[in-house]
Write a protein that holds these residues in place. Structure first.
Motif, PDB file in Angstrom:
ATOM      1  N   HIS A 217       0.999  -1.246  -0.045  1.00 54.35           N
ATOM      2  CA  HIS A 217      -0.063  -0.128  -0.033  1.00 54.35           C
ATOM      3  C   HIS A 217       0.823   1.307  -0.221  1.00 54.35           C
ATOM      4  N   TRP A 218       1.900   1.152   0.883  1.00 53.43           N
ATOM      5  CA  TRP A 218       2.656   2.544   1.017  1.00 53.43           C
ATOM      6  C   TRP A 218       3.419   2.824  -0.566  1.00 53.43           C
ATOM      7  N   ILE A 219       4.040   1.711  -1.146  1.00 58.17           N
ATOM      8  CA  ILE A 219       4.473   2.028  -2.295  1.00 58.17           C
ATOM      9  C   ILE A 219       3.556   2.364  -3.322  1.00 58.17           C
ATOM     10  N   GLY A 265      13.615  -3.655   3.441  1.00 55.98           N
ATOM     11  CA  GLY A 265      14.426  -2.304   3.691  1.00 55.98           C
ATOM     12  C   GLY A 265      14.813  -1.759   2.613  1.00 55.98           C
ATOM     13  N   ASP A 266      14.697  -2.300   1.336  1.00 52.53           N
ATOM     14  CA  ASP A 266      15.316  -1.687   0.099  1.00 52.53           C
ATOM     15  C   ASP A 266      14.448  -0.212  -0.143  1.00 52.53           C
ATOM     16  N   CYS A 267      13.407  -0.245   0.587  1.00 50.97           N
ATOM     17  CA  CYS A 267      12.703   1.007   0.350  1.00 50.97           C
ATOM     18  C   CYS A 267      12.713   1.634   1.769  1.00 50.97           C
ATOM     19  N   PRO A 268      13.254   2.707   1.988  1.00 53.32           N
ATOM     20  CA  PRO A 268      13.264   3.395   3.592  1.00 53.32           C
ATOM     21  C   PRO A 268      11.992   4.103   3.717  1.00 53.32           C
ATOM     22  N   LYS A 269      11.008   4.272   2.779  1.00 54.75           N
ATOM     23  CA  LYS A 269       9.776   5.123   2.928  1.00 54.75           C
ATOM     24  C   LYS A 269      10.099   6.261   3.417  1.00 54.75           C
ATOM     25  N   GLU A 270      11.318   6.909   2.907  1.00 59.20           N
ATOM     26  CA  GLU A 270      11.780   8.266   3.223  1.00 59.20           C
ATOM     27  C   GLU A 270      12.785   8.515   2.125  1.00 59.20           C
ATOM     28  N   ARG A 271      12.886   9.964   2.114  1.00 55.74           N
ATOM     29  CA  ARG A 271      13.956  10.317   1.083  1.00 55.74           C
ATOM     30  C   ARG A 271      15.403  10.071   1.684  1.00 55.74           C
ATOM     31  N   VAL A 275      20.046   5.143  -0.269  1.00 52.91           N
ATOM     32  CA  VAL A 275      19.082   3.887  -0.542  1.00 52.91           C
ATOM     33  C   VAL A 275      18.405   4.008  -1.504  1.00 52.91           C
ATOM     34  N   CYS A 276      17.729   5.228  -1.700  1.00 51.69           N
ATOM     35  CA  CYS A 276      16.903   5.438  -3.050  1.00 51.69           C
ATOM     36  C   CYS A 276      17.644   5.517  -4.365  1.00 51.69           C
ATOM     37  N   GLY A 277      18.991   5.907  -4.196  1.00 57.01           N
ATOM     38  CA  GLY A 277      19.649   6.185  -5.582  1.00 57.01           C
ATOM     39  C   GLY A 277      19.351   4.965  -6.686  1.00 57.01           C
ATOM     40  N   PRO A 278      19.722   3.571  -6.337  1.00 60.58           N
ATOM     41  CA  PRO A 278      19.451   2.726  -7.091  1.00 60.58           C
ATOM     42  C   PRO A 278      18.159   2.276  -7.485  1.00 60.58           C
ATOM     43  N   CYS A 279      17.187   2.695  -6.777  1.00 64.59           N
ATOM     44  CA  CYS A 279      15.834   2.235  -6.904  1.00 64.59           C
ATOM     45  C   CYS A 279      15.117   2.770  -8.358  1.00 64.59           C
ATOM     46  N   SER A 280      14.672   1.556  -9.062  1.00 63.40           N
ATOM     47  CA  SER A 280      14.010   1.634 -10.480  1.00 63.40           C
ATOM     48  C   SER A 280      12.817   2.627 -10.394  1.00 63.40           C
ATOM     49  N   VAL A 281      12.334   2.721  -9.381  1.00 60.98           N
ATOM     50  CA  VAL A 281      11.088   3.586  -9.649  1.00 60.98           C
ATOM     51  C   VAL A 281      11.196   5.029  -9.028  1.00 60.98           C
ATOM     52  N   ARG A 282      12.296   5.279  -8.604  1.00 61.67           N
ATOM     53  CA  ARG A 282      12.744   6.412  -8.179  1.00 61.67           C
ATOM     54  C   ARG A 282      11.984   7.599  -8.823  1.00 61.67           C
ATOM     55  N   PRO A 283      12.329   7.712 -10.246  1.00 63.60           N
ATOM     56  CA  PRO A 283      11.454   8.991 -10.975  1.00 63.60           C
ATOM     57  C   PRO A 283       9.967   8.916 -10.879  1.00 63.60           C
ATOM     58  N   ASP A 284       9.510   7.779 -10.454  1.00 64.91           N
ATOM     59  CA  ASP A 284       8.061   7.542 -10.330  1.00 64.91           C
ATOM     60  C   ASP A 284       7.296   7.865  -8.773  1.00 64.91           C
ATOM     61  N   CYS A 285       8.376   7.984  -7.748  1.00 64.64           N
ATOM     62  CA  CYS A 285       8.094   8.060  -6.718  1.00 64.64           C
ATOM     63  C   CYS A 285       7.589   9.242  -6.118  1.00 64.64           C
ATOM     64  N   ARG A 286       6.665   9.297  -5.444  1.00 66.52           N
ATOM     65  CA  ARG A 286       6.213  10.803  -4.979  1.00 66.52           C
ATOM     66  C   ARG A 286       6.782  11.528  -4.099  1.00 66.52           C
ATOM     67  N   LEU A 287       7.958  10.963  -3.337  1.00 63.94           N
ATOM     68  CA  LEU A 287       8.970  11.523  -2.671  1.00 63.94           C
ATOM     69  C   LEU A 287       9.980  12.148  -3.571  1.00 63.94           C
ATOM     70  N   TRP A 288      10.204  11.719  -4.838  1.00 61.91           N
ATOM     71  CA  TRP A 288      11.189  12.335  -5.529  1.00 61.91           C
ATOM     72  C   TRP A 288      10.774  13.123  -6.739  1.00 61.91           C
ATOM     73  N   ARG A 289       9.304  12.957  -7.089  1.00 64.52           N
ATOM     74  CA  ARG A 289       8.864  13.906  -8.260  1.00 64.52           C
ATOM     75  C   ARG A 289       8.648  15.529  -8.025  1.00 64.52           C
TER      76      ARG A 289
HETATM   77  S1  SF4 Z   1      12.614   5.960  -4.457  1.00 62.11           S
HETATM   78 FE1  SF4 Z   1      10.623   5.873  -3.353  1.00 62.11          FE
HETATM   79  S2  SF4 Z   1       9.938   3.873  -3.789  1.00 62.11           S
HETATM   80 FE2  SF4 Z   1      12.142   3.610  -4.216  1.00 62.11          FE
HETATM   81  S3  SF4 Z   1      13.429   3.202  -2.401  1.00 62.11           S
HETATM   82 FE3  SF4 Z   1      13.258   5.475  -2.255  1.00 62.11          FE
HETATM   83  S4  SF4 Z   1      11.212   5.887  -1.227  1.00 62.11           S
HETATM   84 FE4  SF4 Z   1      11.241   3.831  -1.844  1.00 62.11          FE
END
Ligand code: SF4
Length: 295
Positions: A217-219, A265-271, A275-289
């Protein structure tokens, strides 16, 4: 702040997340690891699956521990869990069992309910399929919940133990529960692709709904797959519909990966750039848009 919608690139990024995901690491941490050896034995897989999904409360370590303790208490005799001639023995063997608020007497009653059901039908697939045909996925889950609750047993049947009925919420109950554990059970039974078991052959995978635990749900919220902050059945339908637009044949393909991205813990649920650097969905994540909303 307007609604956060998925980016056009999300399907490609989800696929990247999927292909790069360390399945072996997370598989070992998931309750499905206890079920995979039974994939060639549909009856045992279904029985073990319903007990394992019932116990799927709390963190994965505790869940796997509970499944292991239950298996040890019954000497890995999966069919014995639903054998009416062994009901009294099962009640005695499970008397001291606890996992969170789930007690052994409740699990013994579940075995009795399943034993009574299997006397008249070969598989829970039939109950689910009938409900599905009658009124869609939520109706199918409701049909399963009614079988398991045992509130429709024959006159004179044993009454369920305290707290038992609430173990099997239905999306059609007044609270419109997300029914995560039953939805997860159906995913295990229906999908034949790794890591699921695919022992139910008549339900199309396109019908599946996402088991909406807190991590998914969070993601899902932060990727714009739902605008709902609470884990209701409406949120399940919204996320599932968004995923169905990405993959109509297998909409819950990404469920395991989204869930374990949170669990591991691959997703810290915060900026957190490290940790977020290599996340494939970072461009789509509400925290980073750029049009960031409240986290
Ligand atoms: S970019 Fe968003 S979805 Fe990806 S690891 Fe970071 S907080 Fe989680």
């Amino acid at each position: 702040m307007g609604p956060h919608r998925p980016t056009p690139e999300l399907p490609r990024h989800l696929e990247q997340l999927y292909t790069r995901f360390p399945f072996a690491r997370s598989f070992a941490d998931d309750p499905i690891a206890a079920l995979r050896p039974l994939a060639r034995d549909p009856k045992r897989a279904e029985i073990a699956g319903i007990f394992a999904s019932t116990l799927a409360i709390g963190n994965t370590t505790a869940i796997r521990g509970a499944i292991g303790r239950l298996a040890a208490l019954v000497d890995d005799d999966v069919l014995g869990l639903v054998d009416p001639s062994r009901a009294a023995e099962l009640r005695r063997d499970l008397r001291g069992f606890r996992h969170r608020w789930i007690r052994g007497d409740q699990l013994a009653f579940l075995g009795e309910r399943l034993g009574a059901y299997y006397a008249r039908a070969p598989s829970l697939e039939r109950a689910f399929a009938d409900g599905l045909a009658e009124g869609g996925f939520a109706r199918g889950l409701d049909a399963l919940a009614r079988v398991l609750r045992g509130t429709e047993g024959p006159a004179g049947a044993r009454r369920p133990p305290r707290g038992y009925v609430t173990l099997f919420p239905s999306p059609l109950d007044p609270g419109h529960s997300a029914a995560k554990r039953l939805t997860l059970f159906v995913r295990w039974m229906v999908r034949a692709r790794y890591p699921d078991l695919g022992v139910w052959r008549t339900i199309p995978t396109g019908e599946l709904r996402v088991p909406l635990d807190q991590h998914v749900h969070w993601i899902a919220y932060h990727l714009g797959l739902t605008g709902r902050r609470s884990r209701s059945w409406a949120a399940v339908e919204e996320v599932s519909e968004a995923l169905r637009r990405i993959d109509p044949v297998d909409p819950v393909r990404y469920d395991f990966v989204l869930c374990h991205t949170g669990i591991s813990g691959d997703c810290p649920k915060e900026r957190d750039l490290a940790v977020c650097g290599p996340c494939s969905v970072r461009p789509d994540c509400r925290l980073w848009r750029p049009t960031r909303g409240a986290a």
